[in-house]
Each structure stands twice: as C-alpha cells, then as structure tokens.
Design an enzyme around this catalytic site. Sequence first.
Site: not given
Length: 348
Positions: A165-166, A192, A286, A289
């Site tokens: 993600s991030t 993401h 973050m 998941d």
Amino acid sequence: MTKALVVDDSHFMRTVISDILENGGVEVIDTAANGKQAVKKVEELDPDVVTMDVEMPEMNGIEAVEAITERHPTPILMLSALTTEDADATLEAMEKGAVDTFAKPGGTISTELSGHSEELVAAVEDVAAADPTAGHDVQQSAPTTSTPAADADYVENPTLLIGASTGGPNVVESILSALPGEAKFRVLIVQHMPDQFTSRFANRLDQTSEYDIKEAADGDRISGGEGLVARGDYHMQVSGYSNGRLRVRLDQSERRHSVRPAIDVTMESAAEHIMDPLVAVVLTGMGTDGADGIRAVKDAGGSTFAQDEATSAVFGIPERAIETGCVDEVLPADRLTEAITDSIRRST
C-alpha cells in the site's frame, strides 16, 4: 494536529483542498502556486505533509518532489488528475520520493473533490505518518542475489503473491526488477492504487523486469514468467489452477479493510486453489490488509515474508502480518528478492 502545505497552480483548487483538510482536522499552514514556491516553503515551514499537484508552471510536481526529497525530506501526497499523462507523471514523482497518490475525480479543477473529502483527509493523514526517505532509499539499493540465476535449480510452478500500500510502488518495482526469469514465478501483485493508475504501474513493472506483467482483466490466465497487477477498484481472486496455469476473476464485491483491491482476497484465494509452491510477501502500507492472507498462505504450507520497519514508509501492514506469528522472515527491502528466490530453490 497534522500540518500541511497545499501546492497547486489553481487558486480554486488550493482553496477547495485547504477547506477540505481544515474541516477534517488538518492544519493548512500555507499554500504554494508552483513547485519553486513549494520547495522554499517546505524548508521554511517544515510541514508534516505536502499535497502536490503534477502540472504547474516554473517548476512542476516531479521536479519539486525531487528537490524536496534531496533538500528537506518531507512526506508528499501527489494529487493527480485521472489522465494517462498525469498517471505516468505521478509514478515518476513516486520514484523521485513521493509517498503516495490521490486521484482528483473529474479532472484538474472540479468541485467533485468535495464528495471525496473523507478519503482525501485519510490519505493526507496516512502519508503524514510515513517515513519520507524509506521508499526512496530502496531505489538506490541494488537487490542482492546469493547465487547467479543461471546456476540455480528451482522447484516447478511457484507462485509469488505481493501485497503493498502506501510507499509500495518503488519496493514492488525493486523486487520485480531483480526477480530471476529462470524461476518462472506466476506473479500476482496487489498494490492499493486508484483505477487508471494500475495499468500504468503494470507497464512500468513490465519494462523493468524479466517478467511479462500486465493489468489484470477478468478471466485472465497466466503461466510461469508472467504476472498480473490487480486493477484499481476490483478485487482479484484466483478462481482456478491447473497444470501450472492459474486463472483470476475480478469483481467489485464489498471492500475489505475499506479497500478494493484487497491483498487478503488475492492471497486467501490463491491459498485455496493453488497446490504448487506459494510465496507471499507483504510490504509497506497503512492498515491491516494482508494479515489474514499471510495466515492463509502459511496454513497452506507456503513461505511468507514481510518488509522490516526500517525500510517501510509505513509499517502498518507488515506489522499486522508479523503479529499473526505466520511470517517466516522480516527483512529489509533490498533483501526480499533474495529470500523469495531462496525459498523455491531445490534442496541438494
């Protein structure tokens, strides 16, 4: 309170973004109309986070990101229009040091952004919590391999599952660029990222790796040496597996952990359908998941890895996975490819 600098060449957009952030509890300490102003104000004001437009006069967003990363590292969220040109530019900005991206709905100047206020505030807060140097550093580190790929003897039909993600795009790219083609992984990537960006991200991975990578489409099948990136706003499930070929199904079923695509959906379905060797790795980001997915892969007899805190822009996803007790090794970004390939070497 999080302190933000808002950068956009449109006075209207600076006002809209500032109002959204202020109403969401973020303090906008100043604004800038171009990248040159942004670089100067970051050094003067030391904000917690910068929202950065892509196309601006005098100095564009990519140039500003590079200058800020070199002079005064600060978490940067790119605010991009939903266009191919902006998607490519945003990915380049993330390579230069930006942490994440947020797509401005409806184009460059649109009041539609107000309808996504909560998502924007959450994205700003997430990026503000990131280490602005972690994702950039991995690009400067050449991933290592313990043995030349040509001399390696790998098990047959391995599948690699990557969730991020991030801060993830640079790390995903570093892993794929060093992954030996001789290993013939089937690769499934869940990053993401907004729709319209995932196809460009897949193209970048295809260009920088030995693997044939593309954005997933419903019903796609892949064999060894091929990979799919989950399409933005669609879950990617492994729906079938036979003779070393896997098939995926895309759907827009309910979000998990408030995200779609979800890492857990892909990893759990892979663990359910694939009997051959599985390797799963969770990277910077973050949220929670990926934790259930890592557990499912481990329960299925697969190998599991997580990026360490020191090299993660945000340690949330790896940390939650580690807490399950189902992660085999926790490693810095530049050692993950080596561990992945070692896990499928035949025992001698």
